[in-house]
Scaffold this motif. Structure first.
Motif, PDB file in Angstrom:
ATOM      1  N   PRO A  83      38.274 -45.740  86.729  1.00  0.00           N
ATOM      2  CA  PRO A  83      37.952 -44.396  86.228  1.00  0.00           C
ATOM      3  C   PRO A  83      37.878 -43.375  87.356  1.00  0.00           C
ATOM      4  O   PRO A  83      37.340 -43.649  88.429  1.00  0.00           O
ATOM      5  CB  PRO A  83      36.592 -44.591  85.560  1.00  0.00           C
ATOM      6  CG  PRO A  83      35.983 -45.761  86.263  1.00  0.00           C
ATOM      7  CD  PRO A  83      37.132 -46.667  86.611  1.00  0.00           C
ATOM      8  N   LYS A  84      38.428 -42.201  87.083  1.00  0.00           N
ATOM      9  CA  LYS A  84      38.373 -41.078  88.025  1.00  0.00           C
ATOM     10  C   LYS A  84      37.888 -39.852  87.252  1.00  0.00           C
ATOM     11  O   LYS A  84      38.409 -39.556  86.178  1.00  0.00           O
ATOM     12  CB  LYS A  84      39.752 -40.835  88.652  1.00  0.00           C
ATOM     13  CG  LYS A  84      40.222 -41.967  89.552  1.00  0.00           C
ATOM     14  CD  LYS A  84      41.647 -41.793  90.012  1.00  0.00           C
ATOM     15  CE  LYS A  84      42.627 -42.190  88.932  1.00  0.00           C
ATOM     16  NZ  LYS A  84      42.661 -43.645  88.699  1.00  0.00           N
ATOM     17  N   VAL A  85      36.906 -39.181  87.824  1.00  0.00           N
ATOM     18  CA  VAL A  85      36.262 -38.064  87.136  1.00  0.00           C
ATOM     19  C   VAL A  85      36.628 -36.754  87.822  1.00  0.00           C
ATOM     20  O   VAL A  85      36.499 -36.629  89.046  1.00  0.00           O
ATOM     21  CB  VAL A  85      34.733 -38.232  87.114  1.00  0.00           C
ATOM     22  CG1 VAL A  85      34.088 -37.130  86.278  1.00  0.00           C
ATOM     23  CG2 VAL A  85      34.350 -39.607  86.551  1.00  0.00           C
ATOM     24  N   TYR A  86      37.070 -35.786  87.015  1.00  0.00           N
ATOM     25  CA  TYR A  86      37.474 -34.479  87.522  1.00  0.00           C
ATOM     26  C   TYR A  86      36.681 -33.379  86.831  1.00  0.00           C
ATOM     27  O   TYR A  86      36.331 -33.498  85.652  1.00  0.00           O
ATOM     28  CB  TYR A  86      38.958 -34.225  87.249  1.00  0.00           C
ATOM     29  CG  TYR A  86      39.901 -35.134  87.985  1.00  0.00           C
ATOM     30  CD1 TYR A  86      40.524 -34.714  89.154  1.00  0.00           C
ATOM     31  CD2 TYR A  86      40.190 -36.409  87.516  1.00  0.00           C
ATOM     32  CE1 TYR A  86      41.407 -35.542  89.838  1.00  0.00           C
ATOM     33  CE2 TYR A  86      41.064 -37.246  88.184  1.00  0.00           C
ATOM     34  CZ  TYR A  86      41.670 -36.807  89.344  1.00  0.00           C
ATOM     35  OH  TYR A  86      42.533 -37.636  90.009  1.00  0.00           O
ATOM     36  N   GLU A  87      36.418 -32.317  87.574  1.00  0.00           N
ATOM     37  CA  GLU A  87      35.891 -31.091  86.985  1.00  0.00           C
ATOM     38  C   GLU A  87      36.950 -30.012  87.112  1.00  0.00           C
ATOM     39  O   GLU A  87      37.536 -29.833  88.187  1.00  0.00           O
ATOM     40  CB  GLU A  87      34.595 -30.663  87.671  1.00  0.00           C
ATOM     41  CG  GLU A  87      33.420 -31.557  87.319  1.00  0.00           C
ATOM     42  CD  GLU A  87      32.099 -31.072  87.865  1.00  0.00           C
ATOM     43  OE1 GLU A  87      31.053 -31.613  87.444  1.00  0.00           O
ATOM     44  OE2 GLU A  87      32.098 -30.164  88.710  1.00  0.00           O
ATOM     45  N   ALA A 132      40.956 -40.865  77.281  1.00  0.00           N
ATOM     46  CA  ALA A 132      40.197 -40.158  78.312  1.00  0.00           C
ATOM     47  C   ALA A 132      38.980 -39.524  77.670  1.00  0.00           C
ATOM     48  O   ALA A 132      38.980 -39.196  76.478  1.00  0.00           O
ATOM     49  CB  ALA A 132      41.067 -39.104  78.990  1.00  0.00           C
ATOM     50  N   GLU A 133      37.925 -39.338  78.477  1.00  0.00           N
ATOM     51  CA  GLU A 133      36.670 -38.778  77.968  1.00  0.00           C
ATOM     52  C   GLU A 133      36.495 -37.348  78.478  1.00  0.00           C
ATOM     53  O   GLU A 133      36.511 -37.116  79.696  1.00  0.00           O
ATOM     54  CB  GLU A 133      35.478 -39.628  78.406  1.00  0.00           C
ATOM     55  CG  GLU A 133      35.510 -41.063  77.887  1.00  0.00           C
ATOM     56  CD  GLU A 133      36.391 -41.993  78.709  1.00  0.00           C
ATOM     57  OE1 GLU A 133      36.236 -42.028  79.952  1.00  0.00           O
ATOM     58  OE2 GLU A 133      37.257 -42.657  78.112  1.00  0.00           O
ATOM     59  N   ARG A 139      34.626 -31.489  82.232  1.00  0.00           N
ATOM     60  CA  ARG A 139      34.653 -32.702  83.050  1.00  0.00           C
ATOM     61  C   ARG A 139      35.490 -33.736  82.300  1.00  0.00           C
ATOM     62  O   ARG A 139      35.223 -34.007  81.127  1.00  0.00           O
ATOM     63  CB  ARG A 139      33.242 -33.229  83.301  1.00  0.00           C
ATOM     64  CG  ARG A 139      33.186 -34.478  84.178  1.00  0.00           C
ATOM     65  CD  ARG A 139      31.749 -34.870  84.446  1.00  0.00           C
ATOM     66  NE  ARG A 139      31.076 -33.868  85.254  1.00  0.00           N
ATOM     67  CZ  ARG A 139      29.798 -33.504  85.113  1.00  0.00           C
ATOM     68  NH1 ARG A 139      29.055 -34.064  84.178  1.00  0.00           N
ATOM     69  NH2 ARG A 139      29.268 -32.591  85.892  1.00  0.00           N
ATOM     70  N   THR A 182      37.300 -37.629  82.419  1.00  0.00           N
ATOM     71  CA  THR A 182      37.408 -38.965  83.024  1.00  0.00           C
ATOM     72  C   THR A 182      38.688 -39.614  82.532  1.00  0.00           C
ATOM     73  O   THR A 182      38.885 -39.791  81.331  1.00  0.00           O
ATOM     74  CB  THR A 182      36.211 -39.842  82.646  1.00  0.00           C
ATOM     75  OG1 THR A 182      34.986 -39.206  83.063  1.00  0.00           O
ATOM     76  CG2 THR A 182      36.315 -41.206  83.313  1.00  0.00           C
ATOM     77  N   HIS A 193      41.734 -42.859  83.310  1.00  0.00           N
ATOM     78  CA  HIS A 193      41.758 -44.246  83.772  1.00  0.00           C
ATOM     79  C   HIS A 193      43.141 -44.649  84.268  1.00  0.00           C
ATOM     80  O   HIS A 193      43.512 -45.830  84.236  1.00  0.00           O
ATOM     81  CB  HIS A 193      41.307 -45.172  82.645  1.00  0.00           C
ATOM     82  CG  HIS A 193      39.950 -44.835  82.114  1.00  0.00           C
ATOM     83  ND1 HIS A 193      38.788 -45.366  82.633  1.00  0.00           N
ATOM     84  CD2 HIS A 193      39.567 -43.979  81.137  1.00  0.00           C
ATOM     85  CE1 HIS A 193      37.745 -44.870  81.986  1.00  0.00           C
ATOM     86  NE2 HIS A 193      38.192 -44.030  81.071  1.00  0.00           N
ATOM     87  N   ARG A 207      38.051 -33.437  92.091  1.00  0.00           N
ATOM     88  CA  ARG A 207      37.672 -34.799  91.726  1.00  0.00           C
ATOM     89  C   ARG A 207      36.291 -35.091  92.276  1.00  0.00           C
ATOM     90  O   ARG A 207      36.037 -34.891  93.461  1.00  0.00           O
ATOM     91  CB  ARG A 207      38.687 -35.800  92.256  1.00  0.00           C
ATOM     92  CG  ARG A 207      38.383 -37.233  91.804  1.00  0.00           C
ATOM     93  CD  ARG A 207      39.603 -38.127  91.906  1.00  0.00           C
ATOM     94  NE  ARG A 207      40.026 -38.335  93.283  1.00  0.00           N
ATOM     95  CZ  ARG A 207      41.187 -38.918  93.615  1.00  0.00           C
ATOM     96  NH1 ARG A 207      42.035 -39.301  92.667  1.00  0.00           N
ATOM     97  NH2 ARG A 207      41.502 -39.094  94.883  1.00  0.00           N
TER      98      ARG A 207
END
Length: 234
Positions: A133-137, A168-169, A179, A181, A183, A206
């Protein structure tokens, strides 16, 4: 025998910045072989007894694999060399060669990227099968439609692709701030996902990879070693 700077020894053990390590040292909280030391540039080896507030520290030299997190600034490329733009490697001024970025961030995208010389570890981070998982704003041109939560959760078919994105979330933080997330790591994926729904990403950052979050006190262009606990996550 290889040696390492005293301030770097602290950053490797505590995950703090070089600036914070220098403060510890100047306050007399660090001893080398029982003697208080206030010189951050002093070089120590694995044979030295290095302690901070009486806690023994592991002295790791460059003979060991190296792992860093960098708060990538906009305007530099995720590469070891480039003829047109500065690279992320230019931010690691005090490190020797052999390092490379793990994965990529676009030229204008900021935030968390890993730097290492451990190819096997880098593969574990980026391998598609692991779905890290990679989270971006992101800041958007138009307010985010709440229906995007369901659309992104189902996956979207991007232009030129044969398969839809993985679920994706999406979290809406403010009308134009979200935001997301993901994968996987398709080309310009976050920007293309919003573009497919008629919106435009103005800025992108990120903030997390695989459960490791970018520290709030790590400024743009700054870096620090990953802690043993962070390294072990992959």
């Amino acid at each position: 025998m290889e040696t390492v700077r005293l301030d770097k020894c602290l950053t490797m053990n505590f995950g703090c910045s070089r600036r914070e390590a220098g403060i510890f040292i100047r306050k007399g909280r660090v001893t080398v072989n029982g003697i208080p030391v206030r010189d951050a540039a002093l070089r120590v080896s694995p044979e030295d007894d290095v302690r901070c507030d009486d806690s023994g520290l592991q002295v790791v030299t460059r003979a060991c694999p190296r792992y860093f997190m960098l708060n990538k600034p906009a305007g530099c490329v995720s590469a070891t060399d480039d003829s047109e733009y500065p690279t992320v490697m230019s931010c690691l001024r005090d490190e020797a060669g052999g390092l490379f970025p793990v994965g990529r961030l676009d030229l204008d995208t900021e935030g968390l990227i890993f730097i290492t010389d451990d190819g096997a570890w880098a593969h574990r981070v980026t391998a598609p099968s692991r779905k890290c998982p990679k989270v971006y704003e992101a800041v958007l041109e138009h307010p985010a439609d709440p229906v995007l939560k369901e659309i992104f959760a189902r996956g979207v078919l991007l232009r030129g692709e044969k398969t839809p994105t993985l679920p994706a979330e999406l979290e809406i933080l403010a009308p134009e701030k979200v935001r997301l997330t993901i994968h996987e790591g398709r080309y310009h994926q976050v920007k293309r996902m919003f573009a497919s729904q008629g919106n435009h990403v103005i800025s992108l950052r990120r903030i997390a990879i695989g459960g490791i979050f970018l520290p709030e006190d790590l400024g743009s262009g700054e870096y620090r070693p990953l802690t043993p606990q962070e390294i072990a996550l992959f």
